[in-house]
Design an enzyme around this catalytic site. Structure first.
Site, PDB file in Angstrom:
ATOM      1  N   LYS A   1       0.975  -0.837  -0.162  1.00  0.00           N
ATOM      2  CA  LYS A   1      -0.359   0.057  -0.410  1.00  0.00           C
ATOM      3  C   LYS A   1       0.927   1.275   0.285  1.00  0.00           C
ATOM      4  CE  LYS A   1      -4.094  -1.835   0.777  1.00  0.00           C
ATOM      5  NZ  LYS A   1      -3.553  -3.443   0.828  1.00  0.00           N
TER       6      LYS A   1
HETATM    7  C1  LIG Z   1      -4.034  -4.161   0.573  1.00  0.00           C
HETATM    8  C2  LIG Z   1      -3.851  -6.313   0.958  1.00  0.00           C
HETATM    9  C3  LIG Z   1      -3.656  -6.992  -0.013  1.00  0.00           C
HETATM   10  C4  LIG Z   1      -5.278  -7.169  -0.944  1.00  0.00           C
HETATM   11  O1  LIG Z   1      -4.661  -5.801  -2.310  1.00  0.00           O
HETATM   12  P1  LIG Z   1      -6.173  -5.838  -2.997  1.00  0.00           P
HETATM   13  O2  LIG Z   1      -5.705  -4.412  -3.503  1.00  0.00           O
HETATM   14  O3  LIG Z   1      -7.227  -5.277  -2.101  1.00  0.00           O
HETATM   15  O4  LIG Z   1      -6.574  -6.751  -3.460  1.00  0.00           O
HETATM   16  C5  LIG Z   1      -3.479  -8.529  -0.008  1.00  0.00           C
HETATM   17  N1  LIG Z   1      -2.476  -8.435   1.172  1.00  0.00           N
HETATM   18  C6  LIG Z   1      -1.704  -7.469   1.974  1.00  0.00           C
HETATM   19  C7  LIG Z   1      -1.091  -7.456   2.902  1.00  0.00           C
HETATM   20  C8  LIG Z   1      -2.298  -6.302   2.156  1.00  0.00           C
HETATM   21  O5  LIG Z   1      -1.969  -5.379   2.398  1.00  0.00           O
END
Ligand SMILES: *Cc1c(COP(=O)(O)O)cnc(C)c1O
Length: 462
Positions: free
Chosen positions: A108
């Site tokens: 993120k």
């Molecule tokens: C947010 C997240 C996901 C999922 O990603 P999306 O874009 O919502 O499909 C998977 N793994 C981790 C560690 C995350 O923080």
């Protein structure tokens, strides 16, 4: 370059407006009217240069290229690895794209660091102050807090489900010590948090009153930022790759599709969404079954999602850009919580390059142990959902690239329970384990959360 709503009921807007708005006013998600065509990076192009070129394709005239480059350089200087998304070999023809070298150890950060730059740039010019709100299943909130802490023109409100995220995840958001970051621990699950955020956006008077803006996974700029690492990794692989994406809201998987649409994946696009026991996305993509169900807790909490929000964009693409169909589908879903999509649409998901499968909690934990035994590496439970899928279906000479979405140290309890080992935080995370936490516990009630934002908006200024 203009952005239009997947539900067809909003005025076309430019890139910066689409980014600041988050959700379109008709409840839909913004999509570019056409896909910019972007030259894939040369093998030696710096990540920040690729990122600035990709953003330039989407931003059009709204941000000068030199500014974009400076913003990308500032954003990615906080990463521990210069290539931002390094590749490591897990086994024969199976690679991991490590996306956890940012300040809060999850992918993120890649998007949030640049989004904060875009907001600051736009708000500096307009003189506005915004209230940014986001619901988090764990990692978005920390990434947003790290990116927006001390931002000069915005207050950040983060809703997380109380006691449903890991303590390390929580600490990344609650220990910034900065007055413009507000943490709300909501008594409910992630979907309750997301529902409150959606309802606040639906209240036009409230949106105008507090200058509401969102940075959830539906934000257009997040998807663009994530498309960059697909491009940067594809050039290193140099042949057809199958991407295996641990998925929740489907933002990461969608970013791969966007990269392909822009010409950044010249060997074609194949994306396998690996989901946990909250398998709504797999049921939708494989059987067309959209069904609202409460999320259950799993070892991979950032993927405990029962309504994958970015799926709406995939549905829009699968229908050939039929906004009426998308609107009607979501209206029906809103009324009954259940929709069966036509077979022709389901067939189109695969034609677009998407497949999906569910990985159980037991399989996830066993996979963490197996990777540790075979390679000596600790992997996070989300990543394990992906590596499990890479091995379940080996594909001969097609290279599988698993997106390693977080660092094992972000989920030490799960790593310990599965492998018996401690997962130590990297030194660069400093003293987050001992700093004082600040958060407010609130019931999952729209009115109470709205009042909180109203009371604090504009007051977090430094
Ligand atoms: C947010 C997240 C996901 C999922 O990603 P999306 O874009 O919502 O499909 C998977 N793994 C981790 C560690 C995350 O923080």
């Amino acid at each position: 370059m203009k952005y239009i709503s997947t539900r067809g009921g909003a005025e076309p807007v430019d890139f910066v407006s689409a980014c600041l708005a988050g959700l379109a006013p008709d409840g839909g998600l913004y999509m570019p009217q056409s896909w910019p065509q972007i030259t894939p990076p040369a093998p030696d192009e710096a990540y920040t240069v690729t990122a600035a070129r990709v953003f330039a394709g989407f931003a059009g005239e709204t941000i000068a290229h030199a500014d974009l480059l400076a913003m990308c350089e500032r954003a990615y200087s906080s990463f521990a690895h210069q290539s931002v998304a390094p590749l490591t070999e897990l086994g024969r023809n199976v690679w991991m794209m490590e996306l956890h070298h940012g300040p809060t150890l999850a992918f993120k950060d890649v998007a949030m660091q640049i989004i904060a730059q875009i907001y600051d740039h736009a708000l500096e010019r307009s003189g506005e102050r915004l209230s940014i709100i986001c619901a988090t299943s764990g990692d978005t909130g920390g990434a947003a807090a790290a990116a927006f802490a001390g931002a000069r023109h915005s207050d950040l409100y983060i809703l997380h489900p109380h006691e449903r995220i890991s303590p390390v995840q929580r600490r990344f958001m609650t220990t910034t010590g900065l007055a413009n970051v507000h943490n709300l621990a909501i008594d409910g699950d992630f979907d309750d948090c997301q529902a409150i955020v959606k309802a606040l956006f639906a209240d036009k008077g409230f949106v105008a009153e507090v200058g509401l803006s969102g940075v959830n996974s539906i934000n257009s700029a997040r998807i663009v930022a994530q498309a960059v690492y697909y491009a940067s990794v594809q050039v290193k692989i140099g042949s057809k790759a199958r991407f295996i994406v641990p998925s929740g809201n489907m933002g990461d998987a969608l970013a791969g599709y966007v990269a392909a649409k822009c010409g950044l994946l010249p060997y074609g696009f194949e994306c396998h969404c690996a989901v946990n026991e909250n398998d709504a996305l797999a049921r939708i993509l494989n059987a067309g079954e959209m069904k609202r169900e409460a999320a259950v807790m799993t070892p991979s909490p950032a993927m405990d999602i029962s309504v994958p929000s970015n799926f709406e964009r995939v549905l829009y693409e699968a229908s050939g850009g039929d906004a009426d169909f998308v609107r009607q589908t979501y209206e029906a879903y809103g009324r009954s919580g259940e929709v069966a999509l036509p077979d022709s649409i389901v067939a189109e998901f695969a034609a677009l390059g998407f497949t999906a499968a569910r990985v159980s909690n037991a399989e996830t934990k066993a996979e963490m142990v197996r990777v540790l035994d075979e390679t000596g590496w600790q992997i996070c439970p989300h990543t394990a959902v992906g590596t499990f899928e890479a091995r379940r279906e080996p594909r001969g000479d097609v290279v599988s690239v698993v997106l390693a979405t977080a660092h094992a140290a972000k989920f030490p309890e799960t790593v310990k329970a599965a492998t018996g080992q401690d997962a130590a935080l990297p030194a660069r995370c400093g003293d987050i384990a001992s700093r004082a936490e600040v958060f407010e516990r609130l019931p999952a009630e729209l009115g109470i959360v709205g009042d909180y934002v109203r009371k604090h908006s504009g007051k977090g200024a430094m």
